[in-house]
Design an enzyme around this catalytic site. Structure first.
Site, PDB file in Angstrom:
ATOM      1  N   HIS A   1       0.850  -1.195   0.000  1.00 18.08           N
ATOM      2  CA  HIS A   1       0.000   0.000   0.000  1.00 18.08           C
ATOM      3  C   HIS A   1       0.884   1.243   0.000  1.00 18.08           C
ATOM      4  CE1 HIS A   1      -3.904  -1.951   1.742  1.00 18.08           C
ATOM      5  NE2 HIS A   1      -3.308  -2.729   0.873  1.00 18.08           N
TER       6      HIS A   1
ATOM      7  N   CYS B   1      -6.158   2.223   5.649  1.00 15.02           N
ATOM      8  CA  CYS B   1      -6.842   0.963   5.939  1.00 15.02           C
ATOM      9  C   CYS B   1      -6.328   0.411   7.270  1.00 15.02           C
ATOM     10  CB  CYS B   1      -6.563  -0.031   4.811  1.00 15.02           C
ATOM     11  SG  CYS B   1      -4.888  -0.721   4.861  1.00 15.02           S
TER      12      CYS B   1
ATOM     13  N   GLU C   1       0.950   3.918   1.866  1.00 17.67           N
ATOM     14  CA  GLU C   1       1.470   4.320   3.176  1.00 17.67           C
ATOM     15  C   GLU C   1       2.627   3.418   3.615  1.00 17.67           C
ATOM     16  OE1 GLU C   1      -3.016   5.238   3.197  1.00 17.67           O
ATOM     17  OE2 GLU C   1      -1.716   3.652   2.440  1.00 17.67           O
TER      18      GLU C   1
END
Length: 155
Positions: free
Chosen positions: A52, A82, A54
């Site tokens: 992801h 998330c 991040e």
């Protein structure tokens, strides 16, 4: 908050979609205002469900700082993180998180994490993906060894 960084994350997300990546971008900024980590969602490109935006930005920032903690840094991300990224943010001890789109916008775009939050609240035996504890003798030994290890790095 710096809208320049936020705009960059949104543009990174847009550019990543055009490169067949996921619609997410993230930047880690240190206490001097320097970008030390950038990431875009490359889950499908790398066949890595942890890739992801991040996580990618945190990994890059940690390498740049030569540290597993980013307590003097801020994360800017194109979307509310998330559950996995939420956990990584806390483990990295980031100072603050700014995001553009929220969970409901992500869900409307096809990225609904609500079921993960719901699953986490259920007893392990009631989850869609069963989690089962095995009462192995000595299962606590790794923690016992950790507690008495003289040269451990706390985190």
């Amino acid at each position: 908050m710096n809208t320049t960084y936020m705009n960059q994350t949104v543009q990174m997300a847009i550019d990543n979609v055009k490169k067949n990546g996921g619609p997410f971008g993230a930047i880690v900024v240190d206490h001097n205002g320097k970008i030390i980590g950038k990431g875009a969602n490359v889950v499908t490109k790398t066949n890595d469900p942890t890739a992801h935006a991040e996580i990618q930005a945190i990994r890059q920032a940690c390498q740049a700082k030569e540290s597993f903690q980013l307590s003097d840094c801020v994360l800017y991300t194109s979307c509310e993180p998330c559950p996995m990224c939420f956990g990584a943010i806390y483990w990295a001890k980031l100072q603050k998180v700014y995001y553009a789109a929220d969970q409901t916008m992500a869900a409307a775009g096809g990225f609904d994490d609500a079921y993960i939050y719901e699953e986490m609240q259920k007893p392990s035996h009631e989850r869609q993906l069963p989690f089962q504890e095995i009462p192995l003798e000595g299962r606590n030994r790794p923690f016992e060894e950790w507690k008495k290890h003289p040269d451990k790095t706390e985190y």
